[in-house]
Write a protein that holds these residues in place. Structure first.
Motif, PDB file in Angstrom:
ATOM      1  N   THR A  79     -13.039 -86.829 -33.715  1.00 40.07           N
ATOM      2  CA  THR A  79     -11.742 -86.503 -33.121  1.00 40.07           C
ATOM      3  C   THR A  79     -11.628 -85.011 -32.850  1.00 40.07           C
ATOM      4  O   THR A  79     -11.087 -84.602 -31.819  1.00 40.07           O
ATOM      5  N   ALA A  80     -12.133 -84.187 -33.774  1.00 45.19           N
ATOM      6  CA  ALA A  80     -12.091 -82.734 -33.577  1.00 45.19           C
ATOM      7  C   ALA A  80     -12.911 -82.341 -32.352  1.00 45.19           C
ATOM      8  O   ALA A  80     -12.486 -81.484 -31.556  1.00 45.19           O
ATOM      9  N   PHE A  81     -14.075 -82.963 -32.185  1.00 47.45           N
ATOM     10  CA  PHE A  81     -14.893 -82.646 -31.014  1.00 47.45           C
ATOM     11  C   PHE A  81     -14.190 -83.067 -29.729  1.00 47.45           C
ATOM     12  O   PHE A  81     -14.161 -82.320 -28.747  1.00 47.45           O
ATOM     13  N   ALA A  82     -13.606 -84.266 -29.734  1.00 45.41           N
ATOM     14  CA  ALA A  82     -12.904 -84.741 -28.538  1.00 45.41           C
ATOM     15  C   ALA A  82     -11.733 -83.824 -28.207  1.00 45.41           C
ATOM     16  O   ALA A  82     -11.504 -83.490 -27.033  1.00 45.41           O
ATOM     17  N   GLU A  83     -11.001 -83.390 -29.202  1.00 43.76           N
ATOM     18  CA  GLU A  83      -9.878 -82.489 -28.974  1.00 43.76           C
ATOM     19  C   GLU A  83     -10.347 -81.154 -28.409  1.00 43.76           C
ATOM     20  O   GLU A  83      -9.728 -80.598 -27.504  1.00 43.76           O
ATOM     21  N   GLN A  97     -11.755 -77.255 -18.418  1.00 44.69           N
ATOM     22  CA  GLN A  97     -12.199 -76.416 -17.297  1.00 44.69           C
ATOM     23  C   GLN A  97     -13.539 -75.772 -17.595  1.00 44.69           C
ATOM     24  O   GLN A  97     -14.411 -75.692 -16.720  1.00 44.69           O
ATOM     25  N   THR A  98     -13.732 -75.321 -18.822  1.00 44.33           N
ATOM     26  CA  THR A  98     -15.008 -74.708 -19.204  1.00 44.33           C
ATOM     27  C   THR A  98     -16.120 -75.748 -19.213  1.00 44.33           C
ATOM     28  O   THR A  98     -17.239 -75.482 -18.760  1.00 44.33           O
ATOM     29  N   VAL A  99     -15.818 -76.940 -19.704  1.00 45.43           N
ATOM     30  CA  VAL A  99     -16.825 -78.007 -19.741  1.00 45.43           C
ATOM     31  C   VAL A  99     -17.251 -78.362 -18.326  1.00 45.43           C
ATOM     32  O   VAL A  99     -18.447 -78.494 -18.037  1.00 45.43           O
ATOM     33  N   ARG A 100     -16.287 -78.486 -17.428  1.00 44.75           N
ATOM     34  CA  ARG A 100     -16.621 -78.796 -16.031  1.00 44.75           C
ATOM     35  C   ARG A 100     -17.355 -77.640 -15.367  1.00 44.75           C
ATOM     36  O   ARG A 100     -18.250 -77.854 -14.553  1.00 44.75           O
ATOM     37  N   CYS A 118     -20.911 -77.835 -16.207  1.00 43.55           N
ATOM     38  CA  CYS A 118     -21.440 -79.200 -15.993  1.00 43.55           C
ATOM     39  C   CYS A 118     -21.809 -79.864 -17.324  1.00 43.55           C
ATOM     40  O   CYS A 118     -22.890 -80.434 -17.474  1.00 43.55           O
ATOM     41  N   GLY A 119     -20.897 -79.809 -18.263  1.00 46.83           N
ATOM     42  CA  GLY A 119     -21.172 -80.342 -19.589  1.00 46.83           C
ATOM     43  C   GLY A 119     -20.554 -81.694 -19.864  1.00 46.83           C
ATOM     44  O   GLY A 119     -20.461 -82.093 -21.025  1.00 46.83           O
ATOM     45  N   GLU A 120     -20.145 -82.393 -18.789  1.00 39.96           N
ATOM     46  CA  GLU A 120     -19.507 -83.688 -19.017  1.00 39.96           C
ATOM     47  C   GLU A 120     -20.460 -84.687 -19.671  1.00 39.96           C
ATOM     48  O   GLU A 120     -20.092 -85.378 -20.620  1.00 39.96           O
ATOM     49  N   LYS A 121     -21.688 -84.757 -19.155  1.00 42.45           N
ATOM     50  CA  LYS A 121     -22.654 -85.714 -19.700  1.00 42.45           C
ATOM     51  C   LYS A 121     -23.018 -85.364 -21.135  1.00 42.45           C
ATOM     52  O   LYS A 121     -23.091 -86.249 -22.000  1.00 42.45           O
ATOM     53  N   PHE A 122     -23.217 -84.088 -21.404  1.00 43.57           N
ATOM     54  CA  PHE A 122     -23.541 -83.671 -22.764  1.00 43.57           C
ATOM     55  C   PHE A 122     -22.389 -83.995 -23.712  1.00 43.57           C
ATOM     56  O   PHE A 122     -22.601 -84.510 -24.809  1.00 43.57           O
TER      57      PHE A 122
END
Length: 109
Positions: free
Chosen positions: A71-75, A82-85, A88-92
């Motif tokens: 849950t902490a990671f998902a939060e 925005q940083t994840v996108r 390009c870290g969506e798959k990771f």
């Protein structure tokens, strides 16, 4: 208020103890062999109940810790989408979150 609560609890303890003695007396009157068998088995049942209760408590703690980690990671990912996108870290992130959930499932087995 405290004195009333203590008095009530003491009287309930005395009443329960007297009921227990009465029930054991009635059991002895009915069948003393069966009563001795039951009284000899009760400590074993209590021992295994305590052991199993501790096992469940420890297992519950492990499951809650694993679920808290996922849950902490998902939060964290959702709050910095925005940083994840941007990197390009969506798959990771999806893969890592799935691994965290899978570890929670493995703990529950």
């Amino acid at each position: 208020v405290l004195q009333n609560a203590i008095t009530v609890n003491i009287s309930m303890l005395c009443r329960a103890f007297l009921q227990l003695l009465g029930a054991i007396g009635m059991c002895f009157y009915t069948s003393w062999k069966l009563t001795l068998l039951i009284l000899s088995v009760i400590p074993v049942i209590i021992f295994f109940g305590i052991f199993y209760g501790r096992y469940i408590r420890d297992m519950s703690t492990q499951v809650q810790d694993a679920l808290a980690a996922s849950t902490a990671f998902a939060e964290e990912v959702i709050s910095s989408m925005q940083t994840v996108r941007g990197f390009c870290g969506e798959k990771f992130s999806t893969k890592f979150y799935n691994e965290k959930l899978w570890s929670t499932y493995e703990v529950q087995k």
